[in-house]
Design an enzyme around this catalytic site. Structure first.
Site, PDB file in Angstrom:
ATOM      1  N   GLU A  30       0.829  -1.193   0.000  1.00  0.00           N
ATOM      2  CA  GLU A  30       0.000   0.000   0.000  1.00  0.00           C
ATOM      3  C   GLU A  30       0.872   1.255   0.000  1.00  0.00           C
ATOM      4  O   GLU A  30       1.933   1.289   0.612  1.00  0.00           O
ATOM      5  CB  GLU A  30      -0.919  -0.018   1.227  1.00  0.00           C
ATOM      6  CG  GLU A  30      -1.892  -1.188   1.154  1.00  0.00           C
ATOM      7  CD  GLU A  30      -2.970  -1.144   2.212  1.00  0.00           C
ATOM      8  OE1 GLU A  30      -4.128  -1.396   1.860  1.00  0.00           O
ATOM      9  OE2 GLU A  30      -2.681  -0.859   3.393  1.00  0.00           O
ATOM     10  N   CYS A  57       3.341   8.549   1.289  1.00  0.00           N
ATOM     11  CA  CYS A  57       3.815   7.606   2.298  1.00  0.00           C
ATOM     12  C   CYS A  57       4.116   6.289   1.585  1.00  0.00           C
ATOM     13  O   CYS A  57       3.227   5.658   1.011  1.00  0.00           O
ATOM     14  CB  CYS A  57       2.722   7.447   3.356  1.00  0.00           C
ATOM     15  SG  CYS A  57       3.139   6.271   4.629  1.00  0.00           S
ATOM     16  N   CYS A  74       6.258  -7.034   7.783  1.00  0.00           N
ATOM     17  CA  CYS A  74       7.320  -6.512   8.659  1.00  0.00           C
ATOM     18  C   CYS A  74       7.795  -7.654   9.546  1.00  0.00           C
ATOM     19  O   CYS A  74       6.987  -8.483   9.957  1.00  0.00           O
ATOM     20  CB  CYS A  74       6.760  -5.365   9.520  1.00  0.00           C
ATOM     21  SG  CYS A  74       8.046  -4.420  10.389  1.00  0.00           S
ATOM     22  N   CYS A  85       5.259  -4.577  16.461  1.00  0.00           N
ATOM     23  CA  CYS A  85       4.808  -3.535  17.383  1.00  0.00           C
ATOM     24  C   CYS A  85       3.314  -3.756  17.653  1.00  0.00           C
ATOM     25  O   CYS A  85       2.537  -3.984  16.722  1.00  0.00           O
ATOM     26  CB  CYS A  85       5.080  -2.153  16.800  1.00  0.00           C
ATOM     27  SG  CYS A  85       6.831  -1.946  16.404  1.00  0.00           S
ATOM     28  N   CYS A 111      -1.659   6.151   9.663  1.00  0.00           N
ATOM     29  CA  CYS A 111      -0.458   5.497  10.199  1.00  0.00           C
ATOM     30  C   CYS A 111      -0.814   4.189  10.863  1.00  0.00           C
ATOM     31  O   CYS A 111      -1.708   4.136  11.699  1.00  0.00           O
ATOM     32  CB  CYS A 111       0.157   6.326  11.330  1.00  0.00           C
ATOM     33  SG  CYS A 111       0.745   7.887  10.841  1.00  0.00           S
TER      34      CYS A 111
HETATM   35  N1  SAH Z   1       8.508   0.733  10.515  1.00  0.00           N
HETATM   36  C1  SAH Z   1       8.733   2.111  10.629  1.00  0.00           C
HETATM   37  C2  SAH Z   1       7.916   2.950   9.661  1.00  0.00           C
HETATM   38  C3  SAH Z   1       6.477   2.567   9.438  1.00  0.00           C
HETATM   39  S1  SAH Z   1       5.295   2.913  10.682  1.00  0.00           S
HETATM   40  C4  SAH Z   1       8.500   2.569  12.042  1.00  0.00           C
HETATM   41  O1  SAH Z   1       7.990   1.795  12.834  1.00  0.00           O
HETATM   42  O2  SAH Z   1       8.871   3.697  12.350  1.00  0.00           O
HETATM   43  C5  SAH Z   1       5.021   4.680  10.610  1.00  0.00           C
HETATM   44  C6  SAH Z   1       4.579   5.258  11.974  1.00  0.00           C
HETATM   45  O3  SAH Z   1       3.236   4.884  12.307  1.00  0.00           O
HETATM   46  C7  SAH Z   1       5.452   4.755  13.121  1.00  0.00           C
HETATM   47  O4  SAH Z   1       5.766   5.801  13.991  1.00  0.00           O
HETATM   48  C8  SAH Z   1       4.523   3.786  13.798  1.00  0.00           C
HETATM   49  O5  SAH Z   1       4.918   3.542  15.108  1.00  0.00           O
HETATM   50  C9  SAH Z   1       3.192   4.480  13.663  1.00  0.00           C
HETATM   51  N2  SAH Z   1       2.039   3.616  13.894  1.00  0.00           N
HETATM   52  C10 SAH Z   1       1.972   2.265  13.767  1.00  0.00           C
HETATM   53  N3  SAH Z   1       0.726   1.822  14.051  1.00  0.00           N
HETATM   54  C11 SAH Z   1      -0.004   2.905  14.398  1.00  0.00           C
HETATM   55  C12 SAH Z   1      -1.377   3.090  14.765  1.00  0.00           C
HETATM   56  N4  SAH Z   1      -2.223   2.072  14.815  1.00  0.00           N
HETATM   57  N5  SAH Z   1      -1.790   4.343  15.031  1.00  0.00           N
HETATM   58  C13 SAH Z   1      -0.946   5.400  14.925  1.00  0.00           C
HETATM   59  N6  SAH Z   1       0.337   5.287  14.559  1.00  0.00           N
HETATM   60  C14 SAH Z   1       0.819   4.047  14.310  1.00  0.00           C
HETATM   61 FE1  SF4 Z   2       6.912  -2.746  11.594  1.00  0.00          FE
HETATM   62 FE2  SF4 Z   2       6.620  -1.735  14.069  1.00  0.00          FE
HETATM   63 FE3  SF4 Z   2       6.919  -0.054  11.999  1.00  0.00          FE
HETATM   64 FE4  SF4 Z   2       4.664  -1.470  12.267  1.00  0.00          FE
HETATM   65  S1  SF4 Z   2       5.408   0.134  13.650  1.00  0.00           S
HETATM   66  S2  SF4 Z   2       5.818  -1.206  10.390  1.00  0.00           S
HETATM   67  S3  SF4 Z   2       5.433  -3.427  13.136  1.00  0.00           S
HETATM   68  S4  SF4 Z   2       8.415  -1.563  12.779  1.00  0.00           S
END
Ligand code: SAH
Ligand code: SF4
Length: 403
Positions: free
Chosen positions: A120, A133, A140, A144, A378
């Site tokens: 996406e 984005c 991944c 998280c 996000c």
């Molecule tokens: N893997 C990288 C980049 C992708 S995620 C990272 O983790 O930084 C982009 C951002 O969205 C990150 O800060 C992540 O923590 C945040 N994010 C993930 N899930 C989310 C959610 N459900 N609500 C709000 N932000 C979220």
């Molecule tokens: Fe991967 Fe964590 Fe970033 Fe989600 S927030 S894309 S699980 S590193």
């Protein structure tokens, strides 16, 4: 915004299905383009000039076919088309949010013996700018707890070409390339570009696909091509500490850190990579980030989870931790997804939290959730791509049966 007000438009799979097995030129740098030209018989003395022409058509003009390359002779255009493609992903779907955010599901042909993969990409138009984005991986490896992508196992890394192709395909769909019919040599207007910023915040952890991301961002920031300034490219990482210094020295883009907690105990749970590289090590890597200055601050992302990490004591601790690091703090209201275990903090609480951070002298914008109705916000991205099953890998000879 209610999640069931789906203002989306789904498209039938169409566009440019790229099923050919021909290698794509998208994602190649100048040297690789010259080598590709050499491989089809272009003499060495012409390779530099010809690769500059290809570069111009591929990355500045967004040409989707060799036929469009009007200053390249017909014979060479034909030879190129016989041996190479200009990768465009298939557009499986395009959804448009009530707020104008667009989300595409792009399908790329298999790499080697794998399956096609889907990722996406999201376009967020704002007053005076537009942010794309971009995804770096299919799925991944990290998990998280609050992130939808984290529930999808890693299928594979995207190639540099597939990362660049997301930018090109998105710009093509929103009409952000100069008209191919304009006189040769026209340049992309610096003003009024629809995609002005790139964030590596889509699916995946970009620093676990470092080489391809670096290659793609070098192409994206090249002034004679896609021309996105490095100051308008932000790479977000969950905290892959050993690659942070290289991000500054070898890519030179802006850095965002997914911090989300101020104590290791909680961060271990929310962002499990913290068990490997805890907060103190992560912040040390940030202090040493090449190019860091007040004009080039690090963005710390902090997702607001109700009753989990949103107390004012945590806001004060956040300020204490970041002392001495030129920083911006981005408060992200949690975006829910089906099956997620958290709730977004109350708006009042987010504002109080922001106030503490603000009073300490940090800019702390609260990120307005965009595209929630189409699951484009996000952490809501996920595709249905799966790894091959063991049996499929066996039948394709990728692993030995019974091994
Ligand atoms: N893997 C990288 C980049 C992708 S995620 C990272 O983790 O930084 C982009 C951002 O969205 C990150 O800060 C992540 O923590 C945040 N994010 C993930 N899930 C989310 C959610 N459900 N609500 C709000 N932000 C979220
Ligand atoms: Fe991967 Fe964590 Fe970033 Fe989600 S927030 S894309 S699980 S590193």
């Amino acid at each position: 915004m209610s999640l069931d007000t789906l203002a989306a438009e789904r498209r039938e799979p169409t566009a440019h299905p790229s099923t050919s097995a021909k290698p794509s030129l998208i994602g190649m740098d100048r040297a690789a383009l010259a080598a590709a030209l050499g491989a089809i018989g272009v003499p060495q003395r012409q390779q530099k000039m010809r690769s500059a022409q290809l570069w111009h058509w591929l990355y500045l003009r967004g040409a989707a076919s060799f036929d469009a390359m009007s200053n390249v002779g017909r014979d060479l255009r034909q030879a190129l088309a016989e041996h190479y493609s200009i990768l465009r992903p298939e557009i499986v779907s395009e959804q448009i949010s009530v707020d104008g955010t667009r989300k595409w599901l792009f399908r790329f042909p298999p790499e080697g013996a794998g399956r096609p993969v889907e990722v996406e990409t999201v376009y967020i138009p704002e007053e005076g700018r537009g942010t794309l984005c971009v995804s770096s991986q299919v799925g991944c490896t990290l998990t998280c707890r609050f992130c939808h992508t984290g529930t999808q196992r890693l299928v594979r890394n995207l190639t540099a070409g597939e990362i660049v192709a997301q930018i090109i395909a998105a710009r093509e769909r929103i009409g952000d390339f100069p008209d191919l019919a304009t006189p040769e040599g026209a340049i992309v207007p610096a003003e009024g570009r629809l995609v002005s910023n790139i964030v590596m915040m889509g699916m995946g952890e970009p620093l676990y696909n470092f080489d391809n991301v670096r290659e793609a961002l070098r192409i994206a920031s090249d002034g004679e091509g896609l021309s996105l300034s490095k100051r308008r490219i932000t790479l977000s990482t969950s905290g892959v500490v050993p690659e942070i210094a290289r991000t500054g020295s070898e890519i030179g883009c802006m850095l965002a850190i997914s911090l989300h907690a101020v104590r290791d105990e909680l961060r271990d749970e929310l962002v499990p990579i913290n068990k490997k590289w805890p907060i103190a090590e992560l912040l040390q890597a940030c202090r040493n980030y090449p190019g860091l200055s007040n004009a080039r601050r690090i963005t710390f992302e902090y997702v607001m989870l109700k009753g989990v990490n949103d107390s004012l004591a945590e806001a004060r601790e956040l300020v204490r931790l970041l002392k001495g690091i030129p920083a911006k703090i981005n408060l992200i209201p949690f975006n829910p997804w089906p099956g997620s275990a958290y709730e977004c903090s109350d708006w009042d609480q987010i504002e109080l939290f922001a106030e503490v951070v603000n009073r300490a002298g940090y800019a702390s914008p609260i990120r307005t959730p965009r595209g929630r109705d189409i699951f484009a916000a996000c952490g809501q991205l996920k595709s249905a791509s799966e790894r091959l099953t063991r049996r499929e890998r066996e039948t394709q000879g990728l692993v030995e049966a019974g091994a």
